[in-house]
Design an enzyme around this catalytic site. Structure first.
Site, short mmCIF file in Angstrom:
data_model
loop_
_atom_site.label_atom_id
_atom_site.label_comp_id
_atom_site.label_asym_id
_atom_site.label_seq_id
_atom_site.Cartn_x
_atom_site.Cartn_y
_atom_site.Cartn_z
N GLU A 177 0.83 -1.22 0.00
CA GLU A 177 0.00 0.00 0.00
C GLU A 177 0.85 1.26 0.00
O GLU A 177 0.66 2.19 0.78
CB GLU A 177 -0.95 -0.02 1.20
CG GLU A 177 -1.99 -1.13 1.09
CD GLU A 177 -3.02 -1.15 2.21
OE1 GLU A 177 -2.72 -0.62 3.28
OE2 GLU A 177 -4.11 -1.71 2.00
N GLU A 370 -5.57 -8.06 -1.34
CA GLU A 370 -6.26 -7.91 -0.04
C GLU A 370 -7.71 -7.53 -0.29
O GLU A 370 -7.99 -6.71 -1.16
CB GLU A 370 -5.64 -6.80 0.83
CG GLU A 370 -4.38 -7.20 1.53
CD GLU A 370 -3.87 -6.12 2.47
OE1 GLU A 370 -4.68 -5.46 3.14
OE2 GLU A 370 -2.64 -5.95 2.52
#
Ligand code: BGP
Length: 474
Positions: A177, A370
């Protein structure tokens, strides 16, 4: 074109070392930024401790003890039929301070064992090289990614991994991320950064970002040189963003809200700072330094695939007055959506949008690394855990993902929902915010036997994998 997901679709689950392993000082491991962080308040810039306070509870220190239980855990993943398992390597197990010349052999041996155990069951390891747990010493002594030296340290670290796991690990992700670094939230978790009062935050943001992008490009290059058969991707947090109304000003605002995501995505996928990057640099009035050869390097560092996390969508616009929670970012509330107990809006169509937006823009294979729903689970008197809400969330998201593949012709490699075995929350440090198919007996104060227990979703997910996503019935 044939319908359905590809036959080699990578079904699995995703974890991160600091939230899963524990053993925070074992095997010669050094302290990471997460080892001095108790969770919950890193979503706003704050002064954080740079050492452990005796007597305080730190969720990552034991986490759920994968460090000692990896065989039992991997057997459970194998029982569900996992084709792949996303995990991160703790940088501090390999380079305890981050700046050593030679790696810590004991740390490497731990991952040899884990990787061999996965391969024993034909589970492909998908490895994140850095997931919110960089060495604390690099922050305290070098100023973290402000410092170009970090590029060199990361280069050495990633090279050691590619050499060690050549032929064994086929899928790599660089920074988890990574685009959080540019957002208002989480410069700490991602890059160990708490801004100082005496520095120009805009300049620092852009400089850190440039260093992360260069480090990633170097890793891509090294991976290709050392193990040409492996694939290496980036990992973006993807917040599907809807304009609040059809007011053209809302459209622009919603577009602008994606700038920090595409800033990274564009450099990763196109190998250069694009118009959206330049506009963003000007909008924040920041400057950064490039070294000779950097532009070339970014071109050479184009990734093989785009990995991303998706949990919920958000609304942006000039008229937004009501806000709600979300993964690493606050967003406008959407009256058409329900939300989880943590206020993350549940939006499967937002996942289909994410897949389409990313594929339209980059035309590279995508990997959902995810997705999931944090929820409180109840253990019934007979020991069962009936997590129908989790099944409903995942089912709807898998349906949406299949629509993106079957109807929209998006090229999708795999799906690894977050935390297949319960683990510590990155955002809050809680255990009660659970994602798993497997329950772990541990509470928010660190109490519990750590016993593993299958939830209802365990068998459901097993069937989903066995039918390559064709049978989603609960
Ligand atoms: C992502 C992180 C993960 C994970 C997940 C769920 O942002 O990459 O580390 O934790 O979100 O978030 P949380 O743990 O806050 O529920």
């Amino acid at each position: 074109m044939s319908k359905g997901l590809r036959p080699d679709f990578l079904w699995g689950g995703a974890t991160a070392a600091n939230q899963f392993e524990g053993g925070y000082l074992e095997g010669g491991k050094g302290l990471s930024i997460d080892d001095v962080y108790k969770g919950g308040s890193a979503t706003v810039a704050r002064v954080i401790d740079d050492h452990i306070i005796e007597g305080d509870y730190y969720p990552s220190h034991e986490a759920v003890d994968f460090y000692h239980r990896y065989k039992e855990d991997i057997a459970l993943l194998a029982e569900m039929g996992f084709k792949c398992f996303r995990m991160s390597i703790a940088w501090t197990r390999i380079f305890p301070r981050g700046d050593e010349e030679e790696p810590n052999e004991e740390g490497l041996r731990f991952y040899d064992n884990v990787i061999n155990e996965l391969l024993k069951y034909n589970i492909e390891p998908v490895i994140t090289i850095s997931h919110y747990e960089m060495p604390l010493a690099l922050v305290k002594e070098y100023g973290s990614w402000r410092n170009r030296k970090l590029v060199e340290f990361f280069h050495r670290y990633s090279r050691v991994l590619f050499e060690r796991y050549k032929g064994k690990v086929k899928y790599w992700l660089t920074f988890n991320e990574v685009n959080c670094t540019l957002g208002v939230d989480r410069p700490y978790l991602q890059a160990g950064i708490v801004y100082r009062e005496d520095e120009n935050i805009s300049d620092v943001k852009l400089q850190i970002t440039h260093h992360l992008l260069v480090a990633s490009a170097l890793a891509v290059k090294e991976c290709r040189r050392i193990d040409p058969a492996a694939k290496i991707g980036c990992m973006l947090i993807y917040p599907t963003t809807y304009p609040h109304t059809c007011d053209p000003l809302d459209q622009i605002k919603a577009r602008d809200a994606m700038a920090t995501t595409y800033y990274y995505g564009d450099v990763y996928a196109r190998g250069r700072y694009t118009n959206i990057c330049k506009a963003y640099q000007e909008s924040i009035g920041g400057h950064f330094t490039m070294e000779p050869g950097d532009e070339e390097l970014l071109k050479e560092g184009i990734v093989d695939f785009i990995g991303f996390s998706y949990y919920s969508s958000r609304v942006e616009g000039v008229h937004v007055t009501e806000y709600t929670g979300g993964n690493m970012q606050r967003g406008g509330k959407n009256p058409y959506l329900k939300a989880t107990e943590w206020g993350w809006q549940i939006d499967p169509i937002g996942l289909r949008m994410a897949l389409n937006n990313l594929y339209d823009r980059y035309q590279l294979p995508l990997f959902i690394v995810e997705n999931g729903m944090g929820a409180v689970d109840k253990v019934e008197e007979d020991g069962s855990i009936i997590d129908d809400y989790r099944i409903a969330y995942l089912r709807a998201h898998i349906e949406a993902m299949k629509d993106a593949v079957e109807i929209d012709h998006v090229d999708l490699m795999g799906y690894t929902p977050w935390g297949p075995i319960d683990l510590v929350s990155a955002g809050t440090g809680e255990m009660k915010k659970r994602y798993g198919f497997v329950y772990v007996d541990k509470d928010d104060n660190g109490k519990g036997t750590l016993e593993r227990r299958k939830k209802k979703s365990f068998d459901w997910y097993k069937k989903v994998i066995a039918t390559n996503g064709e049978d989603l019935e609960n």
